[in-house]
Motif scaffolding. Structure first.
Motif, PDB file in Angstrom:
ATOM      1  N   SER A  31      -7.081  -3.448  -9.115  1.00  0.00           N
ATOM      2  CA  SER A  31      -8.043  -2.568  -9.394  1.00  0.00           C
ATOM      3  C   SER A  31      -7.550  -1.265 -10.306  1.00  0.00           C
ATOM      4  O   SER A  31      -6.387  -1.040 -10.368  1.00  0.00           O
ATOM      5  CB  SER A  31      -8.526  -1.628  -8.132  1.00  0.00           C
ATOM      6  OG  SER A  31      -9.315  -0.838  -8.090  1.00  0.00           O
ATOM      7  N   PRO A  32      -8.272  -0.791 -11.184  1.00  0.00           N
ATOM      8  CA  PRO A  32      -8.208   0.362 -12.066  1.00  0.00           C
ATOM      9  C   PRO A  32      -7.667   1.581 -11.351  1.00  0.00           C
ATOM     10  O   PRO A  32      -6.966   2.334 -11.798  1.00  0.00           O
ATOM     11  CB  PRO A  32      -9.381   0.633 -12.917  1.00  0.00           C
ATOM     12  CG  PRO A  32     -10.541  -0.015 -12.087  1.00  0.00           C
ATOM     13  CD  PRO A  32      -9.956  -1.023 -11.384  1.00  0.00           C
ATOM     14  N   VAL A  33      -8.079   1.639 -10.021  1.00  0.00           N
ATOM     15  CA  VAL A  33      -7.727   3.051  -9.051  1.00  0.00           C
ATOM     16  C   VAL A  33      -7.572   2.258  -7.908  1.00  0.00           C
ATOM     17  O   VAL A  33      -8.678   1.477  -7.276  1.00  0.00           O
ATOM     18  CB  VAL A  33      -8.913   3.957  -9.144  1.00  0.00           C
ATOM     19  CG1 VAL A  33      -8.748   4.990  -8.380  1.00  0.00           C
ATOM     20  CG2 VAL A  33      -9.178   4.632 -10.647  1.00  0.00           C
ATOM     21  N   ASP A  34      -6.815   2.755  -7.051  1.00  0.00           N
ATOM     22  CA  ASP A  34      -6.593   2.351  -5.737  1.00  0.00           C
ATOM     23  C   ASP A  34      -7.568   2.992  -4.819  1.00  0.00           C
ATOM     24  O   ASP A  34      -8.463   3.859  -5.218  1.00  0.00           O
ATOM     25  CB  ASP A  34      -5.187   2.934  -5.220  1.00  0.00           C
ATOM     26  CG  ASP A  34      -4.588   2.560  -3.969  1.00  0.00           C
ATOM     27  OD1 ASP A  34      -5.129   1.432  -3.344  1.00  0.00           O
ATOM     28  OD2 ASP A  34      -3.758   2.949  -3.197  1.00  0.00           O
ATOM     29  N   PHE A  35      -8.071   2.130  -3.862  1.00  0.00           N
ATOM     30  CA  PHE A  35      -9.066   2.600  -3.031  1.00  0.00           C
ATOM     31  C   PHE A  35      -8.670   1.993  -1.368  1.00  0.00           C
ATOM     32  O   PHE A  35      -8.049   1.242  -1.016  1.00  0.00           O
ATOM     33  CB  PHE A  35     -10.410   1.963  -3.391  1.00  0.00           C
ATOM     34  CG  PHE A  35     -10.481   0.247  -3.333  1.00  0.00           C
ATOM     35  CD1 PHE A  35     -10.725  -0.311  -2.241  1.00  0.00           C
ATOM     36  CD2 PHE A  35     -10.219  -0.257  -4.506  1.00  0.00           C
ATOM     37  CE1 PHE A  35     -10.869  -1.677  -2.216  1.00  0.00           C
ATOM     38  CE2 PHE A  35     -10.557  -1.809  -4.541  1.00  0.00           C
ATOM     39  CZ  PHE A  35     -10.746  -2.393  -3.282  1.00  0.00           C
ATOM     40  N   THR A  36      -9.537   2.856  -0.469  1.00  0.00           N
ATOM     41  CA  THR A  36      -9.527   2.632   1.065  1.00  0.00           C
ATOM     42  C   THR A  36     -10.906   2.276   1.266  1.00  0.00           C
ATOM     43  O   THR A  36     -11.704   2.888   1.056  1.00  0.00           O
ATOM     44  CB  THR A  36      -9.047   3.993   1.511  1.00  0.00           C
ATOM     45  OG1 THR A  36      -7.603   4.122   1.043  1.00  0.00           O
ATOM     46  CG2 THR A  36      -9.144   3.701   3.260  1.00  0.00           C
ATOM     47  N   VAL A  37     -11.127   1.374   2.333  1.00  0.00           N
ATOM     48  CA  VAL A  37     -12.138   0.840   2.723  1.00  0.00           C
ATOM     49  C   VAL A  37     -12.375   1.670   4.169  1.00  0.00           C
ATOM     50  O   VAL A  37     -11.587   1.800   4.986  1.00  0.00           O
ATOM     51  CB  VAL A  37     -12.117  -0.678   3.483  1.00  0.00           C
ATOM     52  CG1 VAL A  37     -13.512  -0.769   4.054  1.00  0.00           C
ATOM     53  CG2 VAL A  37     -12.138  -1.500   2.310  1.00  0.00           C
ATOM     54  N   VAL A  38     -13.510   2.867   4.131  1.00  0.00           N
ATOM     55  CA  VAL A  38     -13.545   3.647   5.211  1.00  0.00           C
ATOM     56  C   VAL A  38     -14.370   3.156   6.215  1.00  0.00           C
ATOM     57  O   VAL A  38     -14.585   3.676   7.370  1.00  0.00           O
ATOM     58  CB  VAL A  38     -13.849   5.278   4.651  1.00  0.00           C
ATOM     59  CG1 VAL A  38     -12.933   5.546   3.563  1.00  0.00           C
ATOM     60  CG2 VAL A  38     -15.232   4.908   3.859  1.00  0.00           C
ATOM     61  N   GLU A  39     -15.411   2.231   6.014  1.00  0.00           N
ATOM     62  CA  GLU A  39     -16.426   2.037   7.117  1.00  0.00           C
ATOM     63  C   GLU A  39     -16.603   0.420   6.588  1.00  0.00           C
ATOM     64  O   GLU A  39     -16.916  -0.036   5.475  1.00  0.00           O
ATOM     65  CB  GLU A  39     -17.620   2.721   6.954  1.00  0.00           C
ATOM     66  CG  GLU A  39     -18.286   2.498   8.346  1.00  0.00           C
ATOM     67  CD  GLU A  39     -18.736   3.610   8.835  1.00  0.00           C
ATOM     68  OE1 GLU A  39     -18.529   4.962   8.355  1.00  0.00           O
ATOM     69  OE2 GLU A  39     -19.751   3.516   9.974  1.00  0.00           O
ATOM     70  N   GLY A  40     -16.854  -0.270   7.632  1.00  0.00           N
ATOM     71  CA  GLY A  40     -17.355  -1.809   7.368  1.00  0.00           C
ATOM     72  C   GLY A  40     -18.415  -2.014   8.397  1.00  0.00           C
ATOM     73  O   GLY A  40     -19.492  -1.466   8.375  1.00  0.00           O
ATOM     74  N   LEU A  41     -18.138  -2.729   9.587  1.00  0.00           N
ATOM     75  CA  LEU A  41     -19.069  -3.236  10.584  1.00  0.00           C
ATOM     76  C   LEU A  41     -19.550  -2.136  11.526  1.00  0.00           C
ATOM     77  O   LEU A  41     -18.506  -1.216  11.914  1.00  0.00           O
ATOM     78  CB  LEU A  41     -18.498  -4.406  11.420  1.00  0.00           C
ATOM     79  CG  LEU A  41     -19.355  -4.749  12.646  1.00  0.00           C
ATOM     80  CD1 LEU A  41     -20.525  -5.468  11.867  1.00  0.00           C
ATOM     81  CD2 LEU A  41     -18.465  -5.670  13.523  1.00  0.00           C
ATOM     82  N   ARG A  42     -20.773  -1.716  11.504  1.00  0.00           N
ATOM     83  CA  ARG A  42     -21.133  -0.589  12.291  1.00  0.00           C
ATOM     84  C   ARG A  42     -21.858  -0.987  13.418  1.00  0.00           C
ATOM     85  O   ARG A  42     -22.642  -1.916  13.355  1.00  0.00           O
ATOM     86  CB  ARG A  42     -22.008   0.090  11.148  1.00  0.00           C
ATOM     87  CG  ARG A  42     -21.938   1.773  11.233  1.00  0.00           C
ATOM     88  CD  ARG A  42     -22.883   2.030  10.287  1.00  0.00           C
ATOM     89  NE  ARG A  42     -22.142   2.844   9.174  1.00  0.00           N
ATOM     90  CZ  ARG A  42     -22.941   3.034   8.054  1.00  0.00           C
ATOM     91  NH1 ARG A  42     -24.198   2.922   7.878  1.00  0.00           N
ATOM     92  NH2 ARG A  42     -22.151   3.633   6.906  1.00  0.00           N
ATOM     93  N   THR A  43     -21.863  -0.422  14.700  1.00  0.00           N
ATOM     94  CA  THR A  43     -22.324  -0.676  15.760  1.00  0.00           C
ATOM     95  C   THR A  43     -23.890   0.133  15.592  1.00  0.00           C
ATOM     96  O   THR A  43     -23.856   0.808  15.035  1.00  0.00           O
ATOM     97  CB  THR A  43     -21.657  -0.005  17.187  1.00  0.00           C
ATOM     98  OG1 THR A  43     -21.818   1.448  16.988  1.00  0.00           O
ATOM     99  CG2 THR A  43     -20.298  -0.651  17.465  1.00  0.00           C
TER     100      THR A  43
END
Ligand SMILES: [Zn+2]
Length: 142
Positions: A31-43
């Protein structure tokens, strides 16, 4: 290989459709910039709480989807998986939600993620391309 997913991202990918996991796990490395997955599956409860924000609860409106009459693609589909993730760039030592360069970096990341999806013969939509509900951290399977 420049980057890899951290513990927070990996935890947030749990319950996300394998094809979307594959795109994100492939995309992170160059990736050109690092990233974080802050949300995925939601109740459903979580979706309802987000919907309440800016309506019956304080804060800005973040979604038009109530979780019952209309379901978010973050909520489990009949296949049991969530089909969406929210991502923020990671730079200057932290996840950047409100930095002046957040959107610019999300755009770079999105271009890269779309390219990776195409290379895997998978289709993805980026919320930054939407006019009706502009949502640049959001990516979902099509
Ligand atoms: Zn989202």
């Amino acid at each position: 290989m420049k980057y890899r997913l951290g513990a927070r991202s990996l935890r947030n990918l749990e319950g996300v459709h394998p094809n979307l996991q594959k795109i994100i796990k492939t995309a992170i490395s160059d990736s050109p910039v690092d990233f974080t997955v802050v949300e995925g599956l939601r109740t459903t409860a979580r979706q309802q709480a987000l919907f309440a924000q800016g309506r019956t609860q304080p804060g800005p409106r973040v979604t038009n989807v109530d979780g019952i009459r209309r379901r978010s693609n973050h909520q489990a589909k009949p296949d049991g998986f969530g089909h969406a993730v929210d991502i923020y760039p990671y730079f200057l030592g932290q996840v950047q939600v409100n930095h002046k360069d957040t959107i610019k970096n999300l755009r770079l990341i999105a271009g890269h993620i779309k390219k990776v999806a195409r290379s895997l013969n998978l289709e993805i939509s980026w919320g930054g391309d939407w006019r009706s509900f502009y949502d640049p951290p959001h990516f979902e399977l099509r």
